[in-house]
Enzyme design. Structure first.
Site, PDB file in Angstrom:
ATOM      1  N   ASP A 159      -6.627   0.514   7.751  1.00 36.10           N
ATOM      2  CA  ASP A 159      -6.197   0.504   6.190  1.00 36.10           C
ATOM      3  C   ASP A 159      -6.982  -1.042   5.655  1.00 36.10           C
ATOM      4  OD1 ASP A 159      -4.844   2.675   6.491  1.00 36.10           O
ATOM      5  OD2 ASP A 159      -2.637   1.653   6.395  1.00 36.10           O
ATOM      6  N   LYS A 182       0.810  -1.118   0.130  1.00 36.46           N
ATOM      7  CA  LYS A 182      -0.077  -0.019  -0.047  1.00 36.46           C
ATOM      8  C   LYS A 182       0.855   1.319  -0.020  1.00 36.46           C
ATOM      9  CE  LYS A 182      -0.601   1.877   3.765  1.00 36.46           C
ATOM     10  NZ  LYS A 182      -0.031   3.002   4.440  1.00 36.46           N
TER      11      LYS A 182
END
Length: 274
Positions: free
Chosen positions: A136, A9
């Site tokens: 997340d 990410k």
């Protein structure tokens, strides 16, 4: 055997807007994901178990302290699954690196178990099952570009200026732990405004606090800028990974070689955006 990639990410922007009473922060962030990341594999078994391999496996727990196993348990409970799985995490990304780490691993485990157990669950259902494991996690389940608000878990379509798929990207990490909590504590509390329309106005408000803790982050950003061929350089998340976007893979690879020559002990990864 079912295999999934826990895609790294990237926070193309991370604007911190306010501290919340619950100790978290309201943010605006642009999520993007690299084609590379950790590896997750799963095969049928009577019980849940986890083993970890790879260059960054040392010291990682294989019990409930690992988000992969917690995600597997949450999947069992949410979908009323009575069988287990033998899960292997191939840890290829540095730990505490601002790359989604545990959240991406948990999301990849959920995707793998969804296939192994033939649940045919939607992304929304997977988020319902494991979303509480981290801010997340929802973004990592889809692993697609998105605008994140709230604590990062309220997902919207990405801004128009988000880099397109296959954009060459170079990740650089000085291999210094950069824990999220102290970095957020180092934020000065100033709201510097919402996301700009164009990418040049995107910030990472955690960079000063991260550099104060790990000065090598400042050096990594300087070197990526100094090479001169990148068109966008930032720190990801709360650090310590920095990244640069390039027009061509050749320019990216040349930059990687130059960084490796100057800092042979640093970790680098030449990839592309998904």
């Amino acid at each position: 055997m079912i295999a999934e990639t826990a895609y790294a990410k990237i926070n193309l922007a991370l604007h911190v807007r306010a501290r919340r009473p619950d100790g978290y922060h309201d943010i605006e962030t642009v999520f993007a994901f690299c084609a590379d990341g950790d590896g997750i594999s799963a095969e049928a078994a009577d019980e849940l178990s986890l083993s970890i391999t790879g260059p960054f496996a040392d010291g990682l727990p294989v019990d409930e302290g690992n988000l992969v196993l917690r995600a597997a348990g949450a999947m069992q409970a949410h979908f009323n699954v009575r069988t287990g799985a033998r899960i292997t995490l191939d840890k290829r990304l540095p730990v505490a690196a601002g790359l989604g780490g545990g959240s991406a691993d948990a999301a990849a485990a959920a995707r793998a178990l969804n296939r192994l157990w033939r649940l045919d669950a939607s992304e929304a259902a997977l988020c319902d099952a494991i979303g509480r494991l981290g801010a997340d996690v929802a973004a990592c389940v889809a692993s697609r570009p998105a605008l994140g608000k709230g604590v990062g878990d309220a997902l919207l379509p990405p801004p128009a200026d988000t880099p397109v798929s296959a954009t060459p990207i170079l990740l650089v990490n000085p291999l210094k732990l950069c824990p999220t909590g102290p970095v957020y504590q180092g934020w000065d509390g100033a709201d510097r405004g919402s996301l700009a329309i164009v990418r040049s106005g995107w910030r990472n408000d955690l960079t000063p606090g991260a550099v104060a803790l790990v000065p090598e982050i400042g050096m990594a950003l300087y070197l990526l800028d100094e090479i001169g061929t990148a068109h966008f350089v930032r720190m990801s998340g709360s650090g310590a990974t920095c990244f640069a976007l390039f027009e061509t893979e050749a320019a990216r690879d040349a930059a990687r070689d130059e960084i490796a020559a100057q800092q042979p002990d640093w970790w680098t990864c030449a990839s592309v955006l998904r």
